[in-house]
Structures are given as C-alpha cells and as structure tokens.
Design a protein around this motif. Structure first.
Motif, mmCIF file in Angstrom:
data_model
loop_
_atom_site.group_PDB
_atom_site.id
_atom_site.type_symbol
_atom_site.label_atom_id
_atom_site.label_comp_id
_atom_site.label_asym_id
_atom_site.label_seq_id
_atom_site.Cartn_x
_atom_site.Cartn_y
_atom_site.Cartn_z
ATOM 1 N N LEU A 14 14.588 31.379 20.529
ATOM 2 C CA LEU A 14 14.474 31.756 21.933
ATOM 3 C C LEU A 14 15.167 30.719 22.809
ATOM 4 C CD1 LEU A 14 13.419 33.313 24.364
ATOM 5 C CD2 LEU A 14 11.213 32.149 24.091
ATOM 6 N N SER A 15 14.954 29.457 22.513
ATOM 7 C CA SER A 15 15.554 28.401 23.325
ATOM 8 C C SER A 15 17.066 28.370 23.205
ATOM 9 C CB SER A 15 14.977 27.039 22.926
ATOM 10 O OG SER A 15 15.350 26.706 21.608
ATOM 11 N N SER A 16 17.600 28.890 22.099
ATOM 12 C CA SER A 16 19.058 28.911 21.941
ATOM 13 C C SER A 16 19.669 30.259 22.315
ATOM 14 C CB SER A 16 19.449 28.530 20.505
ATOM 15 O OG SER A 16 18.887 29.411 19.558
ATOM 16 N N GLY A 17 18.838 31.164 22.912
ATOM 17 C CA GLY A 17 19.427 32.342 23.542
ATOM 18 C C GLY A 17 19.108 33.702 22.968
ATOM 19 N N LEU A 18 18.167 33.828 22.027
ATOM 20 C CA LEU A 18 17.948 35.115 21.375
ATOM 21 C C LEU A 18 16.920 35.941 22.156
ATOM 22 C CD1 LEU A 18 19.186 36.558 19.042
ATOM 23 C CD2 LEU A 18 17.413 35.675 17.530
ATOM 24 N N ALA A 19 17.395 36.516 23.267
ATOM 25 C CA ALA A 19 16.509 37.265 24.156
ATOM 26 C C ALA A 19 17.328 38.175 25.065
ATOM 27 C CB ALA A 19 15.663 36.313 24.994
ATOM 28 N N MET A 20 16.629 39.152 25.668
ATOM 29 C CA MET A 20 17.217 40.001 26.694
ATOM 30 C C MET A 20 16.087 40.504 27.593
ATOM 31 S SD MET A 20 18.096 43.423 24.429
ATOM 32 C CE MET A 20 18.892 44.257 25.802
ATOM 33 N N LEU A 21 16.445 41.042 28.766
ATOM 34 C CA LEU A 21 15.447 41.507 29.724
ATOM 35 C C LEU A 21 15.489 43.021 29.876
ATOM 36 C CD1 LEU A 21 15.731 38.906 32.647
ATOM 37 C CD2 LEU A 21 14.198 38.875 30.670
ATOM 38 N N MET A 22 14.297 43.619 29.970
ATOM 39 C CA MET A 22 14.150 45.024 30.308
ATOM 40 C C MET A 22 13.636 45.098 31.746
ATOM 41 S SD MET A 22 14.873 46.397 27.328
ATOM 42 C CE MET A 22 14.932 45.848 25.610
ATOM 43 N N ILE A 23 14.461 45.631 32.639
ATOM 44 C CA ILE A 23 14.049 45.825 34.034
ATOM 45 C C ILE A 23 13.565 47.270 34.135
ATOM 46 C CG2 ILE A 23 14.700 45.533 36.451
ATOM 47 C CD1 ILE A 23 15.158 43.008 34.755
ATOM 48 N N GLU A 24 12.258 47.437 34.034
ATOM 49 C CA GLU A 24 11.701 48.778 33.843
ATOM 50 C C GLU A 24 11.215 49.383 35.160
ATOM 51 O OE1 GLU A 24 7.946 50.633 31.350
ATOM 52 O OE2 GLU A 24 9.112 49.001 30.460
ATOM 53 N N ALA A 25 11.850 50.475 35.559
ATOM 54 C CA ALA A 25 11.505 51.213 36.775
ATOM 55 C C ALA A 25 11.413 50.293 37.989
ATOM 56 C CB ALA A 25 10.192 51.974 36.575
ATOM 57 N N PRO A 26 12.535 49.671 38.391
ATOM 58 C CA PRO A 26 12.489 48.684 39.482
ATOM 59 C C PRO A 26 11.929 49.233 40.786
ATOM 60 C CG PRO A 26 14.759 49.275 38.917
ATOM 61 C CD PRO A 26 13.893 49.818 37.834
ATOM 62 N N GLU A 27 12.168 50.522 41.064
ATOM 63 C CA GLU A 27 11.634 51.091 42.300
ATOM 64 C C GLU A 27 10.104 51.147 42.272
ATOM 65 O OE1 GLU A 27 11.836 54.332 39.373
ATOM 66 O OE2 GLU A 27 13.217 52.730 39.982
ATOM 67 N N LYS A 28 9.534 51.365 41.069
ATOM 68 C CA LYS A 28 8.079 51.367 40.916
ATOM 69 C C LYS A 28 7.515 49.948 41.005
ATOM 70 C CE LYS A 28 7.693 55.815 40.107
ATOM 71 N NZ LYS A 28 7.006 56.731 41.052
ATOM 72 N N ILE A 29 8.295 48.980 40.485
ATOM 73 C CA ILE A 29 7.868 47.581 40.592
ATOM 74 C C ILE A 29 7.692 47.210 42.059
ATOM 75 C CG2 ILE A 29 8.498 45.184 40.153
ATOM 76 C CD1 ILE A 29 10.143 46.127 37.761
ATOM 77 N N GLN A 30 8.649 47.607 42.885
ATOM 78 C CA GLN A 30 8.588 47.274 44.304
ATOM 79 C C GLN A 30 7.381 47.905 44.985
ATOM 80 O OE1 GLN A 30 12.472 48.552 45.647
ATOM 81 N NE2 GLN A 30 13.453 46.617 45.081
ATOM 82 N N GLU A 31 6.951 49.058 44.475
ATOM 83 C CA GLU A 31 5.791 49.732 45.059
ATOM 84 C C GLU A 31 4.472 49.097 44.617
ATOM 85 O OE1 GLU A 31 5.988 53.780 43.837
ATOM 86 O OE2 GLU A 31 7.881 54.207 44.878
ATOM 87 N N ARG A 32 4.425 48.609 43.359
ATOM 88 C CA ARG A 32 3.139 48.257 42.761
ATOM 89 C C ARG A 32 2.852 46.759 42.664
ATOM 90 N NH1 ARG A 32 2.975 52.430 37.551
ATOM 91 N NH2 ARG A 32 3.528 54.328 38.705
ATOM 92 N N VAL A 33 3.892 45.934 42.640
ATOM 93 C CA VAL A 33 3.690 44.510 42.366
ATOM 94 C C VAL A 33 3.755 43.704 43.650
ATOM 95 C CG1 VAL A 33 4.653 42.471 41.217
ATOM 96 C CG2 VAL A 33 4.571 44.666 40.011
ATOM 97 N N SER A 34 2.801 42.803 43.801
ATOM 98 C CA SER A 34 2.868 41.840 44.883
ATOM 99 C C SER A 34 2.548 40.459 44.339
ATOM 100 C CB SER A 34 1.929 42.262 46.003
ATOM 101 O OG SER A 34 0.723 41.690 45.952
ATOM 102 N N ILE A 35 3.283 39.463 44.790
ATOM 103 C CA ILE A 35 3.169 38.102 44.258
ATOM 104 C C ILE A 35 2.116 37.332 45.062
ATOM 105 C CG2 ILE A 35 4.421 35.988 43.691
ATOM 106 C CD1 ILE A 35 5.414 38.490 42.217
ATOM 107 N N PRO A 36 1.120 36.751 44.408
ATOM 108 C CA PRO A 36 0.115 35.955 45.129
ATOM 109 C C PRO A 36 0.739 34.715 45.765
ATOM 110 C CG PRO A 36 -0.627 36.499 42.896
ATOM 111 C CD PRO A 36 0.826 36.845 42.975
ATOM 112 N N ASP A 37 0.120 34.245 46.826
ATOM 113 C CA ASP A 37 0.647 33.083 47.551
ATOM 114 C C ASP A 37 0.747 31.853 46.659
ATOM 115 O OD1 ASP A 37 0.914 34.559 49.848
ATOM 116 O OD2 ASP A 37 -0.996 33.910 50.724
#
Length: 623
Positions: free
Chosen positions: A499-522
């Motif tokens: 992992l530290s040498s780069g064996l990973a990728m990101l899944m950005i899953e339903a970004p429009e739904k993320i914006q509706e449902r997720v809020s970051i605590p202070d």
C-alpha cells in the motif's frame, strides 16, 4: 386500509423496541508510545492506548452506536482509525483512511468517530495513516448478534489474533524498503510471529464444550495457516458474512482476513493439543536463521498435562492444503449478481521508477495521495464531482454510478500473492485462478495467466462473499458488488508495504449522493487545520479551477524506454572519449613497440664495440 394501519402500528412498535435495545458505547483512546517485548526477543516502542498494549477489544452489539474519541499523544507521528469491514453507510467521513476520507490527525490533536453499527461478526480496527499499524496500533472489533443462526450452538467465545511482528520501528524499516539498495522491492522480514500478541501461550478450555472461536490476522505482511491437532471445526462466518456451516481442519488467513468457527472440545482432560500457525514462507524473499515460521500454542484441557510441540504437516508452507474460501456459501444465499453495468480491469505490476525505488502499480498508476482528502474534494467540487479527473492523475480514481453492478477484474503480473481489501463493501468472489491448495503456485512455472472473459469456469450460483480476498501469484480474481453505498472508498492491497508503495485505487461512488448525505464534523476540519492540510479543492488543492491539476502530487517519472536528448549527448561524448582513449592507447603502444624494436636492432654482442645512439641521429655510429 385498516389492516395496513394495524401492520404499520406494530412495525413502529418493533422499531421502537429495537431503538430501546440499542445503546451508545463510548471509548476514550489516548494514543501514546509504550514499550513491549511480546516475543521475549527484543523490547521496543509500540503504540499503546491509555498506557496499555496489547490494545483493548472494542465490543458492541448489532445496532449500537459506537463513539471513539481519539487523542493523538504520540508526539512524532500522525494517526487515524479505520474500522476494518464497517460499511459506514451514510457516515463515509468516519471510515478513517488519511487523505481519502479525512486528514491525518497530527500529534496533539483529537478526533471523534461516531457511527451506528448495522452489521455483525468479526472485525478489527487499525491506524490508516502511512506506516502506522505495524507498530502495534491495531485491535479486535467484535459485533455480537443474538439473532445469528448459530447463536444457540455455542457455550463460550474465544478470540485468537495472529500477526507478524517487527523488532524495529516501521519508519526505520521504510527507509530500507524504499531504497536504492533494495531495487527488487523485497519486503522487510518480520522478527517473529505472534498469537494473541505473545508466544507459547495456552488457551484454557473445558471438555465437551462448544466454542465460537474468532480468528483475526492483523499482521502487516504475512499470511498464516491455522490448525489445531486432532480437531476439526465448522466455519460459520468469514469477514462478517455468515456462511453455511462447512467442516474444515485447516484455514489460511491473509493479513486483514477473519473467520469465526465452531469447535467442540473432546470429552477428556488427558491431553493438551497444539494450536499450530505456519507463516506463508512464499511471501518472504529470505528466511533469516532463527526465524520460527512454525509456532505452537496450546488448546489446554489440563494445566498439569504435557504441552507437546505441534507437528508441521508439510516441509514448506506451499505444500499445505487449507479449506478453500471460494467454496463457502453465504447463509443468506445471495445469488450471483446480474451482468455488470461497469467493469474495471486492472493488472498488478511491481516496477522501478527514476528514483531507483521499486513501486507497486495497478495498470500504469502507482497510487499517490492527493493534497486534499478525496471526500473533501467531492464535497467542494459542485457539479464537477462526477468527473474522475479532478481527483488527480495518480489516485487512480473511478466514478461509480449509484446502484450499478460493478465487476472488478484483477490480474496479477507479479509472482507474489496480494490480499486486496475494498472499503465500504463486501463483494462476491465469482472467479479465481488458481484455487487454494497445491496448485496455488503452479502459475509461477510460466507466464502470468490473465482473466479471459471468453474462456472461464462457470460462476457459482451463490458466490462466496467477503471484504478481503487473496489475489493468487500470476493468476487473477473477478469480483462483483453493487454500488449502493455512496462514498469515497479505497481499494488496496493490505500488505502495508505494498500500500505504501502504491498498490491502491479510489472508488468515487455516487458523488451526487455523497453531497446530499455526508457532512463533515467541525472537529474533523480542525484536524486538517492543525495538520496544515487543505480541505477544499481538487487533488492539487485548486479551488478556482477544479480541472487545473498543476501542482498535484505525482508519482516519480518513468525510466525512459529509449534515449533522451540528454542521454544522446552523453552517449556522443562518451563515444568521443572512448575513441580518444583508444587512439591514445594505440599511439603509446606503437611507440613502445618502435623503441623496443630499435633497441633490439642496436644491441651489441659481447665481442663487438659498444654502439652509441646520438640524440637526433638517424643511424647509429661507432665511437
């Protein structure tokens, strides 16, 4: 209508009753350095919680709210917590991987993780910030469920963790791993292998008693085989998925994998039985003298009886034959998902870049963290959030549509196995070659065998399901899941070195739904400020133009396949220098030959007068 109201009334009562049963479980974690010597070979610094190591087990019931207040008092290391295997449905910001869903928590800062546990089974928690959890920052997370189909089939519960153990701090080992002196990328070899964070331990049991044994491998590198001499057991859970009971006598657990088994003890106290763990030696480039690959602990029926050493069933771990997790049938009998809406096809490579270091790749990308946590990019990107490019050229981000069936084909061009973990999901394992057992390493005798969609074995009707699966050496995996959990989820090899040498990728899953449902605590934003990490913008922290990635973090440059302009100039001068050198050698060589021949010609015999060669004279004269 009256009937509908009647049912609705009782549904509300049931929900209310469920809410009354659920509770809030709170843990306060003060994270500090402590010292430990678990194998008796070397005392060292380890990451402790509340001044203790091993770390506490998190115990909750299904439906509880879990609150963990973490205060980082390490002084010299940032940290975080990932609750491995938790879906975090609706709470993606609580997942824990730094620069994916949060900023790293710097020394002196605190963060609170707060989410509802809507799963059950065997899990674990660990630091997910750079090189962190191999220094001891990991523990068990157990979610109890009175409605489990086997809840009435056991009397007591036992937790057995297995792990590799290093005698040096990981930051020191990292300097040796990513180094010009390690161009092959050989991983640091552990100093020992532990069971329940110790060695030579006895697990006390009663005769004729059924135990639910939860097995967790929270190592950083090496998978291990597990068996108990003269005992069999039934597999009932894997990675939080209940399974149809399957009889077995040996298991293989890669790092991050878990099993729950039912074991009924013998109706006798005459003997104690070895619990044998065997490290997967195929992962090690070298095996130092004194490293014990095969370790014995004991299922103890009688403290006064002998504690015999275990019998190793094979001279080499590659000859062991564990139960195959591919054959496990989920208890819920979830059928094979339909044909995918989207397919992701990637291949694992290990290659050197211009730094001279060895890096890990999925296709041609070695994962390089963005300057802004990817989840925060989603939340600040507006309509641009659905465009994968804004997450950076080197995060290997893929945007998934909500509720799409996703098929991920993972080919392995490397000669080592890789345990891959997907955050936020369990996935169906629908094809894997080769299977566990003696054939697992067969492909090493030839070229890698990629997945061929036109030529493969039939997919199972009820595929095995889990969250961490081993990619065979030079083989392949095919998995499927439904993108029904909006969030930013990292898919990565769980060998921490990879992992530290780069064996990973990101899944950005339903970004429009993320914006509706997720809020970051202070307090999460406060962590970013304390760490001086930007929390708005694209992967390059650009908030003005999300498609301008100038200044993004980049993987090192590729080693050129041919000659560069600088290389051509260097080659030309090298050739000129070589020609001058050769000419010089020839001239001096001929001069030596000429003088030698002249001397031979002029040398007087013993009965002749001495011959003198005068300077600037063309021929000898007699004195």
């Amino acid at each position: 209508m009256a009937r509908f109201s009647f049912l609705g009334f009782f549904s509300l009562l049931a929900l209310a009753a469920y809410g009354c049963e659920a509770k809030t479980v709170t843990y306060d974690f003060n994270v500090t350095w402590v010292t430990a010597n678990p194998d008796g070979l070397q005392e060292r610094k380890v990451v402790g919680i509340n001044g203790q190591w091993p770390l506490p087990t998190i115990d909750v019931d299904k439906g509880d709210r879990l609150v963990v207040n973490m205060n980082n008092k390490l002084g010299d290391k940032s940290a975080s917590i990932h609750f491995h295997g938790m879906f975090q449905n609706g709470t993606n910001e609580m997942d824990g991987p730094s620069m994916v869903t949060q900023c790293p928590v710097p020394p002196g800062s605190s963060i609170t993780y707060n989410f509802t546990v809507d799963q059950s089974g065997t899990y674990w928690y660990h630091c997910h910030t750079e090189y962190c959890y191999p220094d001891g920052y990991r523990g068990a997370l157990l979610i109890h469920d009175d409605d489990a189909f086997f809840a009435d089939d056991y009397d007591e519960e036992i937790v057995l963790s297995m792990t590799d153990w290093y005698h040096e701090l990981v930051e020191d080992l990292e300097a040796q791993f990513m180094s010009l002196y390690n161009p092959s990328g050989a991983e640091p070899v552990p100093g020992s292998f532990l069971l329940n964070d110790t060695m030579n331990s006895s697990i006390s049991v009663k005769p004729d008693t059924t135990y639910l044994i939860r097995l967790i491998n929270y190592g950083a590198f090496v998978g291990q085989y597990f068996y108990i001499e003269d005992h069999t057991f039934k597999i009932v859970e894997v990675d939080g998925v209940y399974t149809e009971p399957k009889e077995a006598s040996m298991l293989y657990l890669s790092v991050a994998q878990r099993y729950a088994i039912l074991l009924t003890t013998k109706n006798s106290t005459e003997k104690n039985y070895p619990i044998v763990t065997v490290a997967d030696s195929s992962l090690l480039d070298t095996i130092p003298d004194g490293l014990k690959l095969n370790n014995t602990n004991w299922l103890e029926y009688n403290k006064t009886a002998s504690h015999p050493q275990g019998i190793v069933k094979a001279a080499d771990s590659t000859g062991l034959n564990p139960s195959d997790d591919f054959d496990l049938v989920p208890y819920d009998k979830q059928e094979l998902l339909p044909e995918p809406d989207m397919e992701i096809d990637v291949t694992v490579y290990m290659k050197n870049l211009m730094t001279g270091f060895n890096y890990a790749f999925l296709n041609n990308i070695s994962y390089t963290a963005p300057k802004v946590p990817a989840l925060y990019t989603v939340l600040s990107a507006g309509d641009a959030a659905g465009n994968a490019s804004i997450y950076g050229d080197f995060t290997h981000s893929v945007v998934l549509k909500h509720n799409d069936v996703v098929q991920l084909v993972l080919n392995n061009a490397d000669s080592g196995s890789h345990p891959f973990h997907l955050h936020g999901h369990q996935f169906q394992v629908i094809d894997r070659q080769p299977p566990y057992g003696p054939t697992f390493y067969d492909y090493l005798n030839g070229d890698p065998i990629p997945y061929d969609p036109k030529n493969h074995s039939s997919f199972p009707k009820y595929p095995s399901r889990r969250d961490t699966i081993v990619l065979p050496p030079q083989g392949y995996l095919v998995i499927r899941f439904v993108a029904d959990n909006p969030g930013v989820w990292i898919f990565h090899c769980h060998i921490d070195w990879h992992l530290s040498s780069g064996l990973a990728m990101l899944m950005i899953e339903a970004p429009e739904k993320i914006q509706e449902r997720v809020s970051i605590p202070d307090d999460h934003y406060e962590v970013c400020k304390a760490a001086s990490v930007p929390y708005k913008g694209n992967a390059a922290a650009n908030t003005e133009d999300f498609f301008d990635l100038c200044g993004q973090n980049e993987q090192p440059a590729w080693i050129p396949a041919g000659f560069t302009k600088r290389g051509i100039i260097a080659l030309v001068f090298s050739v000129i220098s070589a020609v001058i050198g050769i000419v010089s050698i020839v001239i001096y060589g001929l001069a030596d030959i000429k003088n030698k021949n002249l001397t031979d010609f002029a040398a007087p015999s013993s009965d002749q007068d001495e011959v003198v060669v005068e300077e600037n004279s063309a021929r000898p004269t007699k004195e």
